[in-house]
Design a protein around this motif. Structure first.
Motif, short mmCIF file in Angstrom:
data_model
loop_
_atom_site.label_atom_id
_atom_site.label_comp_id
_atom_site.label_asym_id
_atom_site.label_seq_id
_atom_site.Cartn_x
_atom_site.Cartn_y
_atom_site.Cartn_z
N CYS A 56 0.85 -1.18 0.00
CA CYS A 56 0.00 0.00 0.00
C CYS A 56 0.89 1.24 0.00
O CYS A 56 2.11 1.14 0.02
CB CYS A 56 -0.93 0.00 1.22
N ALA A 57 0.26 2.39 0.00
CA ALA A 57 0.99 3.64 0.10
C ALA A 57 1.53 3.80 1.53
O ALA A 57 1.05 3.16 2.46
CB ALA A 57 0.08 4.82 -0.24
N LYS A 58 2.52 4.65 1.67
CA LYS A 58 3.13 4.86 2.99
C LYS A 58 2.28 5.74 3.90
O LYS A 58 2.54 5.84 5.09
CB LYS A 58 4.52 5.47 2.82
N GLU A 59 1.25 6.35 3.34
CA GLU A 59 0.34 7.18 4.12
C GLU A 59 -1.09 6.81 3.76
O GLU A 59 -1.36 6.37 2.65
CB GLU A 59 0.55 8.67 3.78
N GLY A 60 -1.99 6.99 4.71
CA GLY A 60 -3.40 6.75 4.42
C GLY A 60 -4.10 6.07 5.58
O GLY A 60 -3.53 5.81 6.63
N HIS A 61 -5.38 5.80 5.34
CA HIS A 61 -6.26 5.27 6.38
C HIS A 61 -5.76 3.93 6.92
O HIS A 61 -5.71 3.71 8.14
CB HIS A 61 -7.66 5.13 5.79
N LYS A 62 -5.39 3.00 6.02
CA LYS A 62 -4.93 1.67 6.46
C LYS A 62 -3.71 1.77 7.37
O LYS A 62 -3.68 1.17 8.44
CB LYS A 62 -4.56 0.79 5.25
N LEU A 138 6.88 2.33 -1.99
CA LEU A 138 6.14 1.16 -1.57
C LEU A 138 6.21 0.91 -0.06
O LEU A 138 7.24 1.07 0.56
CB LEU A 138 6.72 -0.05 -2.30
N CYS A 139 5.09 0.50 0.47
CA CYS A 139 5.01 0.05 1.86
C CYS A 139 4.46 -1.38 1.81
O CYS A 139 3.51 -1.66 1.09
CB CYS A 139 4.07 0.96 2.64
N MET A 140 5.08 -2.27 2.55
CA MET A 140 4.61 -3.65 2.63
C MET A 140 4.18 -3.92 4.07
O MET A 140 4.86 -3.50 5.01
CB MET A 140 5.70 -4.65 2.25
N VAL A 141 3.08 -4.63 4.21
CA VAL A 141 2.55 -4.97 5.52
C VAL A 141 2.48 -6.49 5.63
O VAL A 141 2.07 -7.18 4.69
CB VAL A 141 1.16 -4.35 5.75
N GLU A 142 2.89 -7.00 6.78
CA GLU A 142 2.86 -8.43 7.07
C GLU A 142 1.82 -8.68 8.15
O GLU A 142 1.78 -7.96 9.15
CB GLU A 142 4.23 -8.85 7.58
N ILE A 143 0.99 -9.68 7.93
CA ILE A 143 0.03 -10.10 8.96
C ILE A 143 0.48 -11.45 9.50
O ILE A 143 0.52 -12.44 8.77
CB ILE A 143 -1.40 -10.22 8.41
#
Length: 160
Positions: A56-62, A138-143
């Motif tokens: 996702c983007a590096k800024e925003g709601h998520k 780019l921003c990556m998120v790990e769950i």
């Protein structure tokens, strides 16, 4: 800590649930959003090494929501077919609960490469050029999955 499924006879085996995560293209991420309102958003993802990843983007709601409260839920629907004559739906789905974290830049590359190969059927050279071009944005998120369940319609159970 996590609830047991009420209709246990419709619960999928672990390997079937994982297959849904592996095969799916779009999942729904749910977070605790602004003013503690639930916020859910569809996104592309990859299931890799027993974890879920998305970009996702590096800024925003998520990202703001994850930084505030890292507990999330993630849902993937494999099948969703309304059957009017039965007043029901034939479905198979997976729901994961876990903790999300924003990945460090130095650990993102293998995940980005695997992610890109899943969605973009291009040569490694073409993929790498695109990754190099977009990497800084780019921003990556790990769950990290803490609880995972799968469920199917009762008609699928009866057919077994």
């Amino acid at each position: 800590m996590f609830r047991n499924m009420r209709r246990k006879n419709q619960q999928l085996a672990d390997d079937e649930t994982i297959n849904i995560l592996q095969a799916g293209k779009t999942g729904i991420l749910a977070v605790l959003g602004d003013d503690d309102y639930p916020y859910c958003v569809p996104l592309n993802y990859i299931y890799l090494n027993s974890k879920i990843y998305f970009h996702c983007a590096k800024e925003g709601h998520k990202i703001d929501a994850i930084k505030k409260y890292n507990k999330v839920s993630f849902c993937v629907i494999e099948k969703d077919e309304v059957v009017p004559e039965k007043f029901g739906t034939d479905f198979r789905s997976a729901v994961a609960f876990g903790r999300a974290r924003i990945m460090e830049e130095n650990e993102m590359m293998p995940v980005i490469q695997a992610f890109t190969k899943k969605y973009c059927p291009f040569s490694d050279d073409v993929i790498q050029k695109e990754i190099d071009r977009e990497f800084k944005l780019l921003c990556m998120v790990e769950i990290e999955i803490e609880h995972l369940t799968g469920k199917q319609a009762i008609d699928f159970v009866r057919k077994r």
